[in-house]
Enzyme design. Structure first.
Site, PDB file in Angstrom:
ATOM      1  N   PRO A   1      70.132  80.285  28.832  1.00 36.05           N
ATOM      2  CG  PRO A   1      71.520  78.432  29.125  1.00 36.05           C
ATOM      3  CD  PRO A   1      70.582  79.073  28.178  1.00 36.05           C
ATOM      4  CG  HIS A   2      69.996  85.075  31.133  1.00 36.86           C
ATOM      5  ND1 HIS A   2      68.930  84.315  30.710  1.00 36.86           N
ATOM      6  CD2 HIS A   2      69.510  85.960  32.009  1.00 36.86           C
ATOM      7  CE1 HIS A   2      67.837  84.738  31.307  1.00 36.86           C
ATOM      8  NE2 HIS A   2      68.152  85.731  32.111  1.00 36.86           N
ATOM      9  CB  ALA A   3      74.425  84.386  35.156  1.00 40.75           C
TER      10      ALA A   3
END
Length: 149
Positions: free
Chosen positions: A65-67
């Protein structure tokens, strides 16, 4: 690319108890809000928005998960080894037990891509994945990361 410099003290957690993708994204947001200038809700929203575009499950029991976030000045990497695998909508159907989460300043698109690529490369290595799963504590995982290459 050396991901070690993006790990802070307490960036690695072992035997994390969680029941769902949403719950683990909340845990990641809580943890990252304590080490960044961003608030927990903003981090969760960005991670959740990214998941709506398509799962960040990498396959083989792994998710990344990344942002990208406005207002932070450097990238951060968190590593979670879950106590029990959870459904993360993976394409291969395998539940996720290893998560590498990544936050990058919004304007650092190249860094974002480089870090994702490096993490994916590490996790594509079967021996590295097996050692991660066998690790009993945070220091063993930290040692694996520091000795990778």
């Amino acid at each position: 690319m050396d991901i070690k410099k993006y790990l802070l003290e307490d960036s690695i957690m072992v035997d994390v108890e969680t029941s769902s993708k949403k719950n683990v994204l909340e845990l990641i947001s809580q943890k990252l809000s304590k080490i960044t200038t961003s608030n927990e809700d903003e981090i969760f929203e960005k991670l959740y928005e990214r998941e709506k575009l398509g799962t960040t499950a990498f396959g083989k029991g792994i998710a990344i998960p990344h942002a990208r976030i406005d207002g932070i000045t450097k990238a951060y990497v968190l590593i979670f080894k879950l106590k029990k695998p959870i459904d993360f909508d993976p394409n291969d159907g395998e539940k996720v037990d290893l998560l590498f989460s990544l936050l990058v300043p919004n304007e650092k698109n190249d860094l974002h891509i480089e870090l994702l690529s490096e993490i994916a490369s590490m996790l594509d290595n079967k021996i590295f994945r097996e050692k991660m799963r066998q690790a009993k504590n945070e220091s063993e995982i930290e040692s694996l990361i520091h000795n990778y290459q």
